[in-house]
Design an enzyme around this catalytic site. Structure first.
Site, PDB file in Angstrom:
ATOM      1  N   ASP A  78       0.855  -1.185   0.000  1.00  0.00           N
ATOM      2  CA  ASP A  78       0.000   0.000   0.000  1.00  0.00           C
ATOM      3  C   ASP A  78       0.888   1.231   0.000  1.00  0.00           C
ATOM      4  OD1 ASP A  78      -2.682   1.320   0.429  1.00  0.00           O
ATOM      5  OD2 ASP A  78      -1.587   2.091   2.164  1.00  0.00           O
ATOM      6  N   GLU A 131      -1.625  -1.301  -6.039  1.00  0.00           N
ATOM      7  CA  GLU A 131      -2.752  -0.701  -6.738  1.00  0.00           C
ATOM      8  C   GLU A 131      -2.257   0.106  -7.922  1.00  0.00           C
ATOM      9  OE1 GLU A 131      -6.295   0.590  -3.839  1.00  0.00           O
ATOM     10  OE2 GLU A 131      -4.296   1.028  -3.102  1.00  0.00           O
ATOM     11  N   ASP A 143      -3.263   1.382   6.791  1.00  0.00           N
ATOM     12  CA  ASP A 143      -2.453   1.034   5.618  1.00  0.00           C
ATOM     13  C   ASP A 143      -2.137  -0.464   5.579  1.00  0.00           C
ATOM     14  OD1 ASP A 143      -2.487   3.718   5.087  1.00  0.00           O
ATOM     15  OD2 ASP A 143      -0.498   4.106   5.931  1.00  0.00           O
TER      16      ASP A 143
END
Ligand SMILES: [Zn+2]
Length: 360
Positions: A178, A262, A345
């Site tokens: 993340d 991501e 996170d």
């Protein structure tokens, strides 16, 4: 594959005066041929190269014989590239190089004229120059070195070297990552790399030196001294962050075979936060570097970087029960369904890993 490495040089007094001479010669050649091509419209590197040989043999410019020959040739090459870029409308017309701007020249490797040791680098005409961080690439074949005197007064060498693809041993592990603004990297096994406290510390230092500069009388002796000091802090910031990011990304590709992250719009991520301009800029470039270096290192070391869908709500989903819950700005995720309490996170990183594994 070619790679680059920047190291800081610490030349002694004698080497500094030699460097000034080589910078001067490289600049002379660049400016001479810029003037020549403007007058004659002859933009051919091969023609310039012949004239350069004549210059070395004529009395008034025979001092060029003493220079690092690659430095002069490369000045011509740089000028040819500058013109090529100009003619293809990528840049403005080349301009004359000035003595008080950043100085540089590039030299090439031949017959062991450049050797990197742990704490020094052997360079043509200069001998062994003290440096930092030599040991990483000692075994690699060096192609060229660009030596620079930066505006901050710091000497720097950019080394281009050949690197054979170095496969790292497979570990059988996968990880979710993340990216965030408080902790730049959080992994699905709970490690964090690079915190915003580092960024604040350096930005505070910059602000302090800027305030001092604003109190100096413009162009006074103190002003110039302070301006150099500020340039040094900026330099330190760039080096420190890049070094930290290199170490973090290297540690990650060593540990895992597949890295899920991501497909982020970094600009968008930062826009959503209330941040001071310094911090915004630093985060934007740091997060950009992290993604670039992860991708690059995965390719280089035989690992995989896989991006997961941009709109998957990784920070709104509970990594324990899988239900979603709008978490707001809090740093802690508290699931109202299963009562899980977890770092926001870390929760997102676990979700990214699970999503990645499930969709492969
Ligand atoms: Zn839950």
């Amino acid at each position: 594959m070619e790679k680059g490495l920047k190291i800081r040089l610490y030349p002694n007094k004698n080497q500094i005066s030699l460097l000034n001479i080589i910078f001067g010669h490289a600049r002379f050649v660049y400016n001479y041929f810029l003037d020549y091509s403007k007058r004659t419209k002859d933009y051919k590197y091969t023609n310039w190269s012949k004239i350069l040989t004549d210059l070395k043999n004529s009395d008034s410019t025979s001092f060029l014989k003493n220079a690092d020959k690659f430095a002069l040739q490369n000045s011509l090459r740089n000028l040819a590239t500058a013109y090529a870029n100009f003619f293809s409308k990528r840049t403005n017309e080349p301009v004359f190089k000035k003595k008080h701007n950043e100085q540089s020249y590039r030299t090439n490797f031949t017959n062991n004229n450049i050797v990197l040791y742990e704490n020094s680098i052997k360079l043509p005409k200069l001998g062994n120059v003290k440096c930092k961080y030599g040991k990483d690439i000692q075994k690699n074949k060096i192609i060229s070195v660009t030596i620079k005197l930066l505006k901050s007064g710091i000497y720097e060498a950019s080394i281009i070297y050949e690197c054979e693809e170095m496969m790292l041993p497979k570990t059988g592990n996968s990880v979710g990552i993340d990216l965030g603004v408080r902790k730049l990297i959080t992994t699905s096994d709970g490690n964090t790399y690079i915190s915003d406290l580092d960024i604040d510390r350096i930005n505070n230092k910059i602000r302090k030196e800027q305030r001092r500069l604003s109190r100096c009388e413009l162009h006074s002796k103190n002003y110039n001294k302070q301006r150099k000091k500020l340039a040094k802090v900026y330099q330190y910031k760039d080096n420190y962050m890049l070094d930290t990011i290199h170490k973090a990304t290297k540690a990650i590709v060593e540990k895992y075979d597949v890295i899920y992250m991501e497909d982020l719009d970094i600009k968008d991520l930062i826009k959503k936060q209330k941040l001071k301009i310094h911090k915004r800029k630093m985060l934007l470039s740091s997060l950009g570097q992290i993604t670039t270096l992860l991708k690059y290192k995965c390719e280089c070391y035989g690992k995989e970087l896989k991006k997961i869908e941009r709109y998957y709500p990784s920070s709104q989903t509970c990594s324990n029960c899988g239900k979603t819950y709008k978490v707001g700005k809090s740093e802690t995720y508290r699931c109202p369904h299963c009562k899980l309490i977890i770092d926001r996170d870390y929760n997102a990183a676990i979700n990214i890993l699970n999503y990645g594994l499930a969709h492969n």
